[in-house]
Design an enzyme around this catalytic site. Structure first.
Site, short mmCIF file in Angstrom:
data_model
loop_
_atom_site.label_atom_id
_atom_site.label_comp_id
_atom_site.label_asym_id
_atom_site.label_seq_id
_atom_site.Cartn_x
_atom_site.Cartn_y
_atom_site.Cartn_z
N GLU A 306 60.36 72.28 171.38
CA GLU A 306 59.20 72.33 171.34
C GLU A 306 58.57 72.88 170.20
O GLU A 306 58.39 73.98 169.78
CB GLU A 306 58.36 73.18 172.66
CG GLU A 306 56.82 72.56 172.86
CD GLU A 306 55.93 73.71 171.98
OE1 GLU A 306 55.48 73.09 171.03
OE2 GLU A 306 55.74 74.82 172.26
N CYS A 343 50.34 76.70 169.45
CA CYS A 343 50.87 75.34 169.00
C CYS A 343 50.17 74.02 169.44
O CYS A 343 50.46 73.01 168.98
CB CYS A 343 52.53 74.99 169.66
SG CYS A 343 52.30 75.47 171.47
#
Length: 600
Positions: A306, A343
């Site tokens: 990720e 993020c």
């Protein structure tokens, strides 16, 4: 007489209902006491630095490295105050941690889902009762505000616990799978088994959630886990990990199932290439991901990656007045949450022409009014809107990107440079920034900023907005705001992204959807049943359906090797092709296949 009878009936009813209520309460009490999933109360001491009134030594030049030592210098990025020093793990230390985890996992893998739920319920109870302490620790170590911590650390973690408690067992329960005509005498299932010892290398921007989330999923799947927190938030790692280890202990299990380690990057390779690690979850930058994946490849260890994003938020022109203000507030929160160090934070707002000008007029005074600061300075009279950045190491590059955009036609309407806080001059602050008229060709439109920068881009049409949104190498999260269902769905179908929120921002974690991206934002998923299953060995099992009747697989004589007699090869082929026709042909083909099988 009627009155007396009525009163007696009424007294009887009251007594009856009272008795039933007492019986019901007694039943609930007995049931709850006997419930093996009833959470166990436990305590974890809050670090002294997170308690009211604490003051630490302000470092002259805040940094993680201690001169002449391998120690990690921990400090509060909002103030520059020293939090303490951590002795990082060595390769030998990692080996010992893995050995402990392996030994403990043998017994943990034998536990029932009910026993695992009890551990998670105990964690949930502790987190709910200690929200302020947990948020305070996260704020000190990462620089965020208490509201940022509540939304990004606490809220999403308790949701992960709720979802796992409710849906975890169902997600990992053995599944019956379909069969076919040729294999109708078999029944099939898929079994999800623990992998063993897994690892998670997590980033610093959400030190509590990023650390505890993989722990929740991994231990529920029956694994032990090593969590490597970032050296930038090393101070809080042991406290957050102890929330899980103490829950395990309180429920009668070994705390060795969860191992928290912190190490320098040159030692991390020993963990990521270790043959005893069965799976790695990595949350971080693309640059580091290349090293992690190359290292994991040495032991053929699967990795869920990720990475960052340049998440777009497309704003269509059909917003009503009330919707406009609501959406503007979401855009501000989505951009400045955790000082932009998110993020799935909004990195680009792409607006159609009418709403574009409205956003500039409405947002300019609001962004100019945002106040950076530290939770140590929070009071009713001087609330803070944005926190600190984890480090000032990227500030010069960020200022250069902003200047490059201005040189190419962009306008800075708020901020645009680092901020020296009058009370915390040693803290790491960047002024909340509003930059407009940004185009896809500018470097700032292609680079993940991870900073408190609201970047506004104009789109001529819906198709143009989609093209701008898809113009980067990233594809993690995204948002679209509007009224027209047709346009909203066109955007949803056309966006290159792992996740799309319609009229919302980054709510994927709040419903435990599979979390992750594509393109340069990584691969694999965590959260949801997909994430939970990725932490398991997926075993396919076929069994005899009618073994009691002697119906089992056998090789027909014409196909049994070694083949015997003249023409045996042709007969074997005739039968083999007949089986294929019988299983997969249409009615005429099945008849042909039956004749081939029977040799007619």
């Amino acid at each position: 007489m009627d009155r007396i009878t009525a009163r007696a009936d009424n007294d009887f009813s009251v007594a009856l209902y009272g008795t039933l209520w007492i019986a019901a309460l007694a039943f609930i009490w007995i049931t709850c006491r006997a419930d093996p999933e009833e959470p166990v109360k436990y305590a974890v001491e809050t670090p002294a630095q997170a308690k009211p009134g604490w003051k630490g030594e302000v470092l002259e030049k805040a940094g993680l490295k201690v001169s002449g030592s391998s120690l990690i210098q921990c400090y509060a990025p909002a103030t520059g105050e020293a939090l303490g020093r951590i002795n990082p793990s060595t390769a030998d230390g990692i080996d010992r941690a893995i050995a402990k985890a392996r030994a403990a996992q043998v017994q943990w893998a034998k536990t029932s889902f009910r026993q695992r739920r009890k551990v998670l319920r105990s964690m949930l109870k502790f987190i709910l009762a200690n929200q302020e302490a947990i948020a305070g620790v996260a704020c000190l170590d990462s620089g965020k505000t208490m509201v940022d911590a509540s939304l990004g650390e606490i809220l999403v973690t308790v949701e992960k616990l709720r979802w796992t408690l409710k849906h975890g067992e169902k997600s990992l329960k053995a599944e019956r799978r379909d069969t076919n005509l040729l294999m109708m005498y078999k029944w099939n299932e898929v079994v999800y088994e623990p992998l063993g010892v897994v690892a998670a290398c997590v980033s610093w921007n959400y030190p509590f959630h990023n650390l505890i989330s993989p722990v929740i999923a991994s231990i529920f799947a029956g694994n032990a886990i090593l969590v490597k927190g970032s050296e930038a938030t090393a101070w809080s790692s042991s406290y957050f990990a102890s929330i899980a280890t103490r829950a395990l202990e309180a429920c009668g299990h070994s705390p060795d199932i969860v191992q928290s380690i912190v190490c320098w990057p040159d030692v991390a390779d020993h963990l990521t290439s270790h043959p005893s690690i069965s799976h790695i979850t990595f949350i971080g930058s693309r640059q580091v991901a290349h090293h992690v994946c190359a290292s994991a490849a040495k032991a053929l260890t699967p990795v869920c990656v990720e990475l960052g994003g340049k998440d777009p938020a497309i704003v269509l022109d059909d917003l009503s007045n009330s919707d406009f203000k609501r959406v503007a507030s979401i855009l501000i929160r989505g951009t400045f949450q955790s000082a932009g160090q998110n993020c799935v934070g909004i990195e680009r707002v792409i607006a159609l022409p009418i709403v574009y000008d409205r956003l500039i007029s409405y947002l300019t005074p609001k962004i100019n009014a945002l106040r950076p600061g530290s939770i140590l300075n929070t009071s009713p009279e001087t609330p803070i809107d944005t926190g600190a950045s984890i480090s000032d190491s990227s500030f010069s590059a960020l200022e250069d990107l902003i200047q490059d955009a201005v040189d190419n036609g962009a306008r800075v309407l708020a901020g645009g440079k680092r901020h020296v806080h009058p009370e915390f001059p040693n803290g790491h602050y960047f002024t909340p920034t509003f930059i407009v008229d940004v185009t896809p060709a500018m470097k700032i439109a292609q680079t993940e900023l991870f900073a408190p920068v609201f970047l506004l881009m104009r789109a001529a049409s819906v198709d143009d907005a989609i093209s701008i949104a898809n113009s980067t190498s990233y594809a993690l999260g995204s948002s679209v705001f509007g009224t027209s269902t047709t346009n909203l769905e066109r955007v949803v179908r056309s966006l290159h992204a792992g996740m799309v929120a319609v009229n919302d921002f980054a709510v994927f974690y709040m419903v435990q959807m599979p979390f992750g991206g594509t393109k340069g934002s990584g691969y694999g998923r965590f959260a949801g049943k997909e994430g939970l299953r990725s932490l398991c060995h997926i075993k396919s099992v076929t069994r005899d359906r009618w073994a009691w009747a002697g119906i089992k697989t056998s090789i027909p004589p014409p196909m049994d090797i070694p083949l015997q007699g003249t023409g045996a090869g042709e007969r074997a082929w005739e039968m083999a092709s007949g089986i294929v026709w019988l299983g997969y042909g249409d009615l005429r083909g099945k008849i042909r296949g039956l004749r081939g099988v029977l040799g007619l």
